[in-house]
Design a protein around this motif. Sequence first.
Motif, PDB file in Angstrom:
ATOM      1  N   TRP A 185      -3.526  14.877  -5.226  1.00 33.54           N
ATOM      2  CA  TRP A 185      -3.785  13.679  -4.740  1.00 33.54           C
ATOM      3  C   TRP A 185      -3.061  13.967  -3.017  1.00 33.54           C
ATOM      4  N   GLU A 187       2.612  10.830  -0.459  1.00 36.95           N
ATOM      5  CA  GLU A 187       2.447   9.118  -1.317  1.00 36.95           C
ATOM      6  C   GLU A 187       2.145   8.180  -0.263  1.00 36.95           C
ATOM      7  N   ARG A 188       2.114   7.566  -0.423  1.00 37.15           N
ATOM      8  CA  ARG A 188       2.607   6.271   0.455  1.00 37.15           C
ATOM      9  C   ARG A 188       2.695   4.920   0.049  1.00 37.15           C
ATOM     10  N   ILE A 190      -5.074   6.193  -0.987  1.00 40.34           N
ATOM     11  CA  ILE A 190      -4.570   7.819  -1.095  1.00 40.34           C
ATOM     12  C   ILE A 190      -6.496   8.490  -1.333  1.00 40.34           C
ATOM     13  N   THR A 211      -2.687   3.513  -3.461  1.00 42.02           N
ATOM     14  CA  THR A 211      -1.643   4.237  -3.490  1.00 42.02           C
ATOM     15  C   THR A 211      -1.278   3.345  -5.307  1.00 42.02           C
TER      16      THR A 211
END
Length: 122
Positions: free
Chosen positions: A53, A56-57, A63, A83
């Motif tokens: 993926w 990170e968010r 995502i 996410t």
Amino acid sequence: MSDDALQVLFAPYCGGLARSDALRDALKLLQGRRLEGCRPVAGADGHEFVLSWSDERAPLDVIQCQIFFPTQQDASRQFSLPTHQLVSWLMDCSAFVGTKPDLPDAFWSWVLVEQNDAVADA
């Protein structure tokens, strides 16, 4: 962002304090941006997969993900989701096949059935 800050950010979406250990482990996986696993199959060795993926968010940010099956490349898929949903599924990794984890049934149902239905309905 620090591990503690990430945990505070995601906890309201991922089971709160009751699942803090699982959340901590899932957030470490999230930061690694990759999970190598194996989906068990009755009477067989299972299907190895690599789920990866984008960076990170925040929990509600979308995502981008890709799942790749080394022995079945035509079955690979790309998808996107909030996410926090990915983190929730990472929290529920279980049922190790050898040394590789599996994702929960809810993930497989979504990625193989529901996600395709949502695209077809659009």
